[in-house]
Design an enzyme around this catalytic site. Structure first.
Site, PDB file in Angstrom:
ATOM      1  N   ALA A  83     -19.102  98.944  14.751  1.00 32.75           N
ATOM      2  CA  ALA A  83     -20.378  99.630  14.610  1.00 32.75           C
ATOM      3  C   ALA A  83     -20.326  99.844  12.962  1.00 32.75           C
ATOM      4  O   ALA A  83     -21.433 100.218  12.651  1.00 32.75           O
ATOM      5  CB  ALA A  83     -20.362 100.911  15.281  1.00 32.75           C
ATOM      6  N   THR A 121     -23.643 100.376   9.724  1.00 36.04           N
ATOM      7  CA  THR A 121     -24.224 101.746   9.280  1.00 36.04           C
ATOM      8  C   THR A 121     -24.864 101.651   8.025  1.00 36.04           C
ATOM      9  O   THR A 121     -25.753 102.512   7.738  1.00 36.04           O
ATOM     10  CB  THR A 121     -22.786 102.608   9.080  1.00 36.04           C
ATOM     11  OG1 THR A 121     -21.933 101.919   8.346  1.00 36.04           O
ATOM     12  CG2 THR A 121     -22.192 103.040  10.542  1.00 36.04           C
ATOM     13  N   PHE A 131     -20.339 105.142  16.247  1.00 35.42           N
ATOM     14  CA  PHE A 131     -20.189 105.966  17.556  1.00 35.42           C
ATOM     15  C   PHE A 131     -19.150 107.375  17.068  1.00 35.42           C
ATOM     16  O   PHE A 131     -19.424 108.325  17.563  1.00 35.42           O
ATOM     17  CB  PHE A 131     -19.586 105.247  18.465  1.00 35.42           C
ATOM     18  CG  PHE A 131     -20.421 103.972  19.065  1.00 35.42           C
ATOM     19  CD1 PHE A 131     -21.320 104.463  20.041  1.00 35.42           C
ATOM     20  CD2 PHE A 131     -20.182 102.773  18.538  1.00 35.42           C
ATOM     21  CE1 PHE A 131     -22.217 103.375  20.280  1.00 35.42           C
ATOM     22  CE2 PHE A 131     -21.056 101.840  19.104  1.00 35.42           C
ATOM     23  CZ  PHE A 131     -22.042 101.987  19.746  1.00 35.42           C
ATOM     24  N   ILE A 178     -24.121  95.320  19.387  1.00 39.05           N
ATOM     25  CA  ILE A 178     -25.156  94.742  20.278  1.00 39.05           C
ATOM     26  C   ILE A 178     -26.557  94.613  19.611  1.00 39.05           C
ATOM     27  O   ILE A 178     -27.603  94.279  20.128  1.00 39.05           O
ATOM     28  CB  ILE A 178     -25.307  95.599  21.610  1.00 39.05           C
ATOM     29  CG1 ILE A 178     -25.918  96.801  21.227  1.00 39.05           C
ATOM     30  CG2 ILE A 178     -24.032  95.438  22.343  1.00 39.05           C
ATOM     31  CD1 ILE A 178     -26.108  97.787  22.579  1.00 39.05           C
ATOM     32  N   HIS A 194     -19.869  92.841  23.699  1.00 34.31           N
ATOM     33  CA  HIS A 194     -20.590  93.800  24.324  1.00 34.31           C
ATOM     34  C   HIS A 194     -22.102  93.597  24.676  1.00 34.31           C
ATOM     35  O   HIS A 194     -22.696  94.570  25.108  1.00 34.31           O
ATOM     36  CB  HIS A 194     -20.495  95.136  23.730  1.00 34.31           C
ATOM     37  CG  HIS A 194     -18.967  95.708  23.651  1.00 34.31           C
ATOM     38  ND1 HIS A 194     -18.461  96.515  22.690  1.00 34.31           N
ATOM     39  CD2 HIS A 194     -17.985  95.482  24.395  1.00 34.31           C
ATOM     40  CE1 HIS A 194     -17.160  96.657  23.112  1.00 34.31           C
ATOM     41  NE2 HIS A 194     -16.723  95.746  23.830  1.00 34.31           N
ATOM     42  N   CYS A 230     -42.394  94.637  39.427  1.00 29.84           N
ATOM     43  CA  CYS A 230     -42.047  95.153  40.605  1.00 29.84           C
ATOM     44  C   CYS A 230     -41.504  96.425  40.676  1.00 29.84           C
ATOM     45  O   CYS A 230     -41.439  97.243  41.535  1.00 29.84           O
ATOM     46  CB  CYS A 230     -40.884  94.498  41.289  1.00 29.84           C
ATOM     47  SG  CYS A 230     -39.248  94.872  40.613  1.00 29.84           S
ATOM     48  N   ASN A 234     -12.063  99.349   6.458  1.00 27.20           N
ATOM     49  CA  ASN A 234     -12.478 100.476   7.265  1.00 27.20           C
ATOM     50  C   ASN A 234     -12.697 101.568   6.217  1.00 27.20           C
ATOM     51  O   ASN A 234     -11.858 101.698   5.554  1.00 27.20           O
ATOM     52  CB  ASN A 234     -11.648 100.646   8.482  1.00 27.20           C
ATOM     53  CG  ASN A 234     -12.838 101.289   9.836  1.00 27.20           C
ATOM     54  OD1 ASN A 234     -13.645 100.561  10.316  1.00 27.20           O
ATOM     55  ND2 ASN A 234     -12.286 102.495  10.074  1.00 27.20           N
TER      56      ASN A 234
END
Ligand code: OAD
Ligand code: ZN
Length: 239
Positions: A23, A27, A34, A104, A120, A152, A213
């Site tokens: 993630a 950003t 998260f 995703i 994912h 439906c 990171n």
């Protein structure tokens, strides 16, 4: 920034780089991650990510799931940032073999990356749970509340791997293969706490494991080179 010169050198010398991300890669495109303190869960959700993004939660609290999903996953107008673009460029130059992502959001593909393994799933694919009709991103974005099937009336479910659900084995095997044979493995923007995805990095056998990171991660100790910074900023300094 410390370490960047080494990274530049390793990238320059290699034609077998593999990237593994999460993630934090998005950003800088305006999609919150998260687990950061200013990440989405800390702002306005009563449940931890593992709960909201679980199969049980989706089935039982579908409305709350979609409130979160609209906030976090269907961010409109998000554009690839310098990290996505640099990775696509390295692939085009024949230096990078694959991007393996826990995200995703589809931003790697938007940036032009071809070999993207989405561990994912993706917000681009959605299916009616009853009749399995396909729906795209636009349909999900335009539906307020719980999206239902035009044909439906069944509830539409994103083709996203929720907690309690299994990962696609073919994608996992491909990812293992790329990582096991990589010369340089760059890991970025992930807290490395979510398994089985995070466990993939243990298949790496080389001695050029780079971790980029913002904060410390659960696995800083396994890195040969650890750079704490914003990944877009770091990657844009590569040739
Ligand atoms: P996390 O939110 O757990 O971790 C994101 C990491 O990126 C944090 O350690 C941040 O410090 C770092 N970060 C944030 N911005 C950054 C930046 N600009 N540059 C570099 N680092 C930055 O996200 P993931 O590790 O991706 O699962 O989380 C893994 C999985 O947990 C997700 O795929 C999702 C979630 O529940 C599912 O949807 C199944
Ligand atoms: Zn249907």
């Amino acid at each position: 920034m410390e370490g960047i010169e080494t990274l530049r050198q390793w990238v320059k010398e290699s034609d077998n780089i593999v990237f593994f991300g999460g993630a934090g890669v998005s950003t800088e495109s305006g999609i919150p991650d998260f687990r950061s303190v200013d990440g989405l869960y800390h702002q306005k959700y009563d449940y931890p990510p593992e709960t909201i993004l679980s199969h049980t939660f989706f089935m039982k609290k579908t409305e709350e799931f979609y409130r979160f999903y609209h906030d976090k996953m269907l961010v409109s107008g998000a554009k690839p940032n310098a990290a996505h673009l640099k990775l696509a460029e390295l692939e085009a130059k024949g230096k990078l073999k694959a991007v393996i992502t826990q995200n995703i959001d589809g931003l790697h593909q938007l940036a032009g990356s071809k070999e993207v393994l989405e561990l994912h799933g993706s917000v681009q694919r959605n299916y009616c749970q009853k009749c399995h009709k396909f729906y795209d991103f636009a349909k999900m974005q335009s539906s307020a509340g719980v999206p239902v099937c035009d044909d439906c009336g069944g509830v539409i479910k994103p083709d996203v791997v929720l907690y309690e659900e299994g990962l696609d084995m073919q994608t996992m095997n491909k990812a293992v293969n790329y990582i096991a044979n990589a010369d340089v493995l760059i890991i970025g923007g992930t807290s490395l706490v979510v398994y089985p995805a995070a466990g993939l990095i243990d298949y790496y056998r080389g001695n050029k494991l780079v971790l980029i990171n913002l904060s410390e991660t659960a696995r800083d100790d396994v890195a040969d080179l650890c750079i704490h910074g914003r990944i877009g900023e770091v990657m844009s300094q590569l040739e």
